[in-house]
Design a protein around this motif. Structure first.
Motif, PDB file in Angstrom:
ATOM      1  N   GLY A 110      23.513  42.887  48.771  1.00  9.92           N
ATOM      2  CA  GLY A 110      24.312  43.963  49.352  1.00  9.92           C
ATOM      3  C   GLY A 110      25.550  43.427  50.054  1.00  9.92           C
ATOM      4  O   GLY A 110      25.857  43.804  51.175  1.00  9.92           O
ATOM      5  N   TYR A 111      26.266  42.541  49.381  1.00 11.30           N
ATOM      6  CA  TYR A 111      27.385  41.861  50.033  1.00 11.30           C
ATOM      7  C   TYR A 111      28.583  42.788  50.202  1.00 11.30           C
ATOM      8  O   TYR A 111      28.812  43.707  49.422  1.00 11.30           O
ATOM      9  CB  TYR A 111      27.784  40.616  49.235  1.00 11.30           C
ATOM     10  CG  TYR A 111      28.402  40.884  47.879  1.00 11.30           C
ATOM     11  CD1 TYR A 111      29.757  40.704  47.665  1.00 11.30           C
ATOM     12  CD2 TYR A 111      27.620  41.305  46.797  1.00 11.30           C
ATOM     13  CE1 TYR A 111      30.330  40.926  46.429  1.00 11.30           C
ATOM     14  CE2 TYR A 111      28.176  41.534  45.559  1.00 11.30           C
ATOM     15  CZ  TYR A 111      29.533  41.341  45.375  1.00 11.30           C
ATOM     16  OH  TYR A 111      30.084  41.590  44.141  1.00 11.30           O
ATOM     17  N   LYS A 112      29.353  42.549  51.270  1.00 13.07           N
ATOM     18  CA  LYS A 112      30.526  43.357  51.587  1.00 13.07           C
ATOM     19  C   LYS A 112      31.832  42.573  51.410  1.00 13.07           C
ATOM     20  O   LYS A 112      32.880  43.166  51.198  1.00 13.07           O
ATOM     21  CB  LYS A 112      30.436  43.856  53.038  1.00 13.07           C
ATOM     22  CG  LYS A 112      29.190  44.667  53.341  1.00 13.07           C
ATOM     23  CD  LYS A 112      29.148  45.945  52.542  1.00 13.07           C
ATOM     24  CE  LYS A 112      27.880  46.746  52.834  1.00 13.07           C
ATOM     25  NZ  LYS A 112      27.753  47.123  54.242  1.00 13.07           N
ATOM     26  N   THR A 113      31.771  41.261  51.531  1.00 14.08           N
ATOM     27  CA  THR A 113      32.965  40.428  51.402  1.00 14.08           C
ATOM     28  C   THR A 113      33.156  40.026  49.937  1.00 14.08           C
ATOM     29  O   THR A 113      32.257  39.463  49.325  1.00 14.08           O
ATOM     30  CB  THR A 113      32.860  39.173  52.279  1.00 14.08           C
ATOM     31  OG1 THR A 113      32.782  39.581  53.654  1.00 14.08           O
ATOM     32  CG2 THR A 113      34.069  38.275  52.095  1.00 14.08           C
ATOM     33  N   VAL A 114      34.316  40.333  49.404  1.00  9.72           N
ATOM     34  CA  VAL A 114      34.631  40.063  47.996  1.00  9.72           C
ATOM     35  C   VAL A 114      35.672  38.945  47.933  1.00  9.72           C
ATOM     36  O   VAL A 114      36.628  38.913  48.711  1.00  9.72           O
ATOM     37  CB  VAL A 114      35.176  41.323  47.292  1.00  9.72           C
ATOM     38  CG1 VAL A 114      35.578  41.010  45.853  1.00  9.72           C
ATOM     39  CG2 VAL A 114      34.129  42.429  47.330  1.00  9.72           C
ATOM     40  N   ILE A 115      35.487  38.023  47.001  1.00  8.66           N
ATOM     41  CA  ILE A 115      36.415  36.908  46.811  1.00  8.66           C
ATOM     42  C   ILE A 115      37.003  36.988  45.402  1.00  8.66           C
ATOM     43  O   ILE A 115      36.265  37.175  44.427  1.00  8.66           O
ATOM     44  CB  ILE A 115      35.716  35.557  47.025  1.00  8.66           C
ATOM     45  CG1 ILE A 115      35.207  35.455  48.472  1.00  8.66           C
ATOM     46  CG2 ILE A 115      36.653  34.399  46.707  1.00  8.66           C
ATOM     47  CD1 ILE A 115      34.506  34.156  48.782  1.00  8.66           C
ATOM     48  N   SER A 116      38.308  36.848  45.317  1.00 12.96           N
ATOM     49  CA  SER A 116      38.995  36.893  44.026  1.00 12.96           C
ATOM     50  C   SER A 116      39.735  35.582  43.773  1.00 12.96           C
ATOM     51  O   SER A 116      40.068  34.848  44.710  1.00 12.96           O
ATOM     52  CB  SER A 116      39.977  38.075  43.968  1.00 12.96           C
ATOM     53  OG  SER A 116      40.975  37.937  44.954  1.00 12.96           O
ATOM     54  N   TYR A 117      40.000  35.322  42.509  1.00 13.45           N
ATOM     55  CA  TYR A 117      40.683  34.094  42.089  1.00 13.45           C
ATOM     56  C   TYR A 117      41.865  34.458  41.193  1.00 13.45           C
ATOM     57  O   TYR A 117      41.785  35.386  40.382  1.00 13.45           O
ATOM     58  CB  TYR A 117      39.730  33.181  41.326  1.00 13.45           C
ATOM     59  CG  TYR A 117      40.417  32.031  40.630  1.00 13.45           C
ATOM     60  CD1 TYR A 117      40.668  30.845  41.301  1.00 13.45           C
ATOM     61  CD2 TYR A 117      40.847  32.148  39.307  1.00 13.45           C
ATOM     62  CE1 TYR A 117      41.324  29.788  40.673  1.00 13.45           C
ATOM     63  CE2 TYR A 117      41.499  31.111  38.671  1.00 13.45           C
ATOM     64  CZ  TYR A 117      41.738  29.932  39.361  1.00 13.45           C
ATOM     65  OH  TYR A 117      42.394  28.905  38.739  1.00 13.45           O
ATOM     66  N   MET A 118      42.965  33.707  41.337  1.00 12.22           N
ATOM     67  CA  MET A 118      44.131  33.972  40.495  1.00 12.22           C
ATOM     68  C   MET A 118      44.941  32.692  40.292  1.00 12.22           C
ATOM     69  O   MET A 118      45.072  31.870  41.206  1.00 12.22           O
ATOM     70  CB  MET A 118      45.022  35.045  41.133  1.00 12.22           C
ATOM     71  CG  MET A 118      46.223  35.441  40.272  1.00 12.22           C
ATOM     72  SD  MET A 118      47.178  36.818  40.978  1.00 12.22           S
ATOM     73  CE  MET A 118      47.771  36.055  42.480  1.00 12.22           C
ATOM     74  N   ASP A 119      45.421  32.497  39.083  1.00 16.94           N
ATOM     75  CA  ASP A 119      46.405  31.462  38.784  1.00 16.94           C
ATOM     76  C   ASP A 119      47.398  32.044  37.783  1.00 16.94           C
ATOM     77  O   ASP A 119      47.390  33.253  37.533  1.00 16.94           O
ATOM     78  CB  ASP A 119      45.741  30.176  38.283  1.00 16.94           C
ATOM     79  CG  ASP A 119      44.928  30.385  37.004  1.00 16.94           C
ATOM     80  OD1 ASP A 119      45.281  31.276  36.206  1.00 16.94           O
ATOM     81  OD2 ASP A 119      43.936  29.671  36.793  1.00 16.94           O
ATOM     82  N   GLN A 120      48.236  31.215  37.213  1.00 15.19           N
ATOM     83  CA  GLN A 120      49.270  31.722  36.315  1.00 15.19           C
ATOM     84  C   GLN A 120      48.711  32.263  35.006  1.00 15.19           C
ATOM     85  O   GLN A 120      49.432  32.931  34.241  1.00 15.19           O
ATOM     86  CB  GLN A 120      50.277  30.617  36.017  1.00 15.19           C
ATOM     87  CG  GLN A 120      49.692  29.428  35.279  1.00 15.19           C
ATOM     88  CD  GLN A 120      50.721  28.343  35.018  1.00 15.19           C
ATOM     89  OE1 GLN A 120      51.853  28.426  35.480  1.00 15.19           O
ATOM     90  NE2 GLN A 120      50.325  27.322  34.269  1.00 15.19           N
ATOM     91  N   ASN A 121      47.457  31.995  34.726  1.00 15.23           N
ATOM     92  CA  ASN A 121      46.871  32.413  33.454  1.00 15.23           C
ATOM     93  C   ASN A 121      45.942  33.620  33.558  1.00 15.23           C
ATOM     94  O   ASN A 121      45.753  34.332  32.579  1.00 15.23           O
ATOM     95  CB  ASN A 121      46.093  31.248  32.827  1.00 15.23           C
ATOM     96  CG  ASN A 121      46.986  30.066  32.501  1.00 15.23           C
ATOM     97  OD1 ASN A 121      47.989  30.218  31.811  1.00 15.23           O
ATOM     98  ND2 ASN A 121      46.639  28.895  33.024  1.00 15.23           N
ATOM     99  N   GLN A 122      45.342  33.851  34.728  1.00 12.89           N
ATOM    100  CA  GLN A 122      44.341  34.911  34.833  1.00 12.89           C
ATOM    101  C   GLN A 122      44.109  35.338  36.278  1.00 12.89           C
ATOM    102  O   GLN A 122      44.518  34.650  37.209  1.00 12.89           O
ATOM    103  CB  GLN A 122      43.014  34.439  34.252  1.00 12.89           C
ATOM    104  CG  GLN A 122      42.369  33.281  35.002  1.00 12.89           C
ATOM    105  CD  GLN A 122      42.319  32.023  34.194  1.00 12.89           C
ATOM    106  OE1 GLN A 122      42.006  32.042  33.012  1.00 12.89           O
ATOM    107  NE2 GLN A 122      42.633  30.892  34.806  1.00 12.89           N
TER     108      GLN A 122
END
Length: 229
Positions: A110-122
Motif C-alpha cells: 500500500g505504498y504512497k511514495t512513487v519513484i520515476s526514472y527518465m533519461d534521453q531515451n525513455q
C-alpha cells in the motif's frame, strides 16, 4: 418638499454605500480566507518534503556474457525528512531477500511514495524500489524528522539463478518481463539500459510534500560499485 427629496436622496446614497461596503468586506474576507488556505497548504507541502543526504551509489550488473552487456541495474541513495517537517510515508512496495530474483513484490505494501526514472531515451513513471532504515528510527513506515532511509531504485532485476552463466563476479541481472500488480515496472528488453556516460534523473514523489529530483551521469568506466557525480 425640497428637504424631503434631499433626505430621500441622501438615504439612498447611504443605503447603496452600505451595500457596496458590505460586498467589498465580504469579498475581502473570502479572499483572505483563500489566501490563508493557500499559505497553509504551501507550508504543508514544504514541511513534508524530503532531502538527499550523502552520495548516490550505482551498482553494475551484466545482462549477457560479455563486458559489452554491463549496465547499471540499481541506484541507491539516502534521504531524510526536512528539519521539523511533517512525517512522510515511505512504505516500500518491494522487499529484498538476496535469494532467487530481487526485488520481490509486496502485494500488501500500500505504498504512497512513487519513484520515476527518465533519461534521453525513455521515461518510466513508476519504477520498483526498496527501502532500508539507516540509523535510529521508531520502527514505523513514516520518515520522521531525524530519521534516514536508504532507497534503492531497481531498474533491472537481480537474477541469482542466472549468475553462473554470466562471465563476471558481479550479480547477473535480467530485464523486467512486464508490469507487476501495482502497475510498477523497471526496464524491459525494449528499453535502453544505462550505459557509459548516460545522464539520467530520478524523481521521488511522496504523497504530500515537494518532489525530490536526483540527477546524475554514469561514468565512462563502469565499476562494480560507483559513486555518481
Amino acid at each position: 418638499m425640497t428637504g424631503l427629496e434631499t433626505a430621500i436622496i441622501l438615504i439612498a446614497f447611504v443605503v447603496v454605500a452600505s451595500v457596496f461596503s458590505f460586498t467589498m468586506l465580504s469579498t475581502g474576507v473570502f479572499a483572505s480566507g483563500q489566501t490563508k488556505e493557500s499559505i497553509l497548504s504551501a507550508l504543508d507541502q514544504v514541511s513534508g518534503s524530503i532531502i538527499l543526504r550523502g552520495s548516490v551509489i550505482a551498482s553494475k550488473g551484466r545482462l549477457g556474457t560479455t563486458v559489452d552487456s554491463d549496465t547499471v541495474f540499481k541506484v541507491s541513495f539516502v534521504v531524510t525528512a526536512s528539519p521539523n517537517g511533517a512525517p512522510v510515508d515511505m512504505t516500500p512496495p518491494y522487499t529484498v531477500d538476496s535469494s532467487g530474483i530481487d526485488p520481490d513484490f509486496d502485494a500488501y505494501a500500500g505504498y504512497k511514495t512513487v519513484i520515476s526514472y527518465m533519461d534521453q531515451n525513455q521515461h518510466l513513471p513508476d519504477v520498483p524500489w526498496t527501502g532500508k532504515w539507516v540509523g535510529e528510527n521508531n520502527s514505523d513506515e513514516s520518515l520522521d524528522s531525524g530519521e534516514s532511509m536508504e532507497i534503492s531504485v531497481w531498474l533491472l532485476r537481480r537474477d541469482i539463478a542466472a549468475q553462473p552463466s554470466r562471465a563476471t563476479a558481479n550479480y547477473g541481472v535480467a530485464y523486467w518481463s512486464g508490469f507487476d500488480a501495482n502497475g510498477s515496472t523497471g526496464m524491459s528488453s525494449e528499453n535502453v539500459t544505462i550505459e557509459r556516460n548516460t545522464k539520467f534523473s530520478i524523481e521521488i514523489k511522496p504523497e504530500y510534500g515537494s518532489t525530490l529530483t536526483v540527477q546524475r551521469r554514469a561514468p565512462t568506466i563502469l565499476d562494480t560499485v560507483m559513486n555518481l557525480r
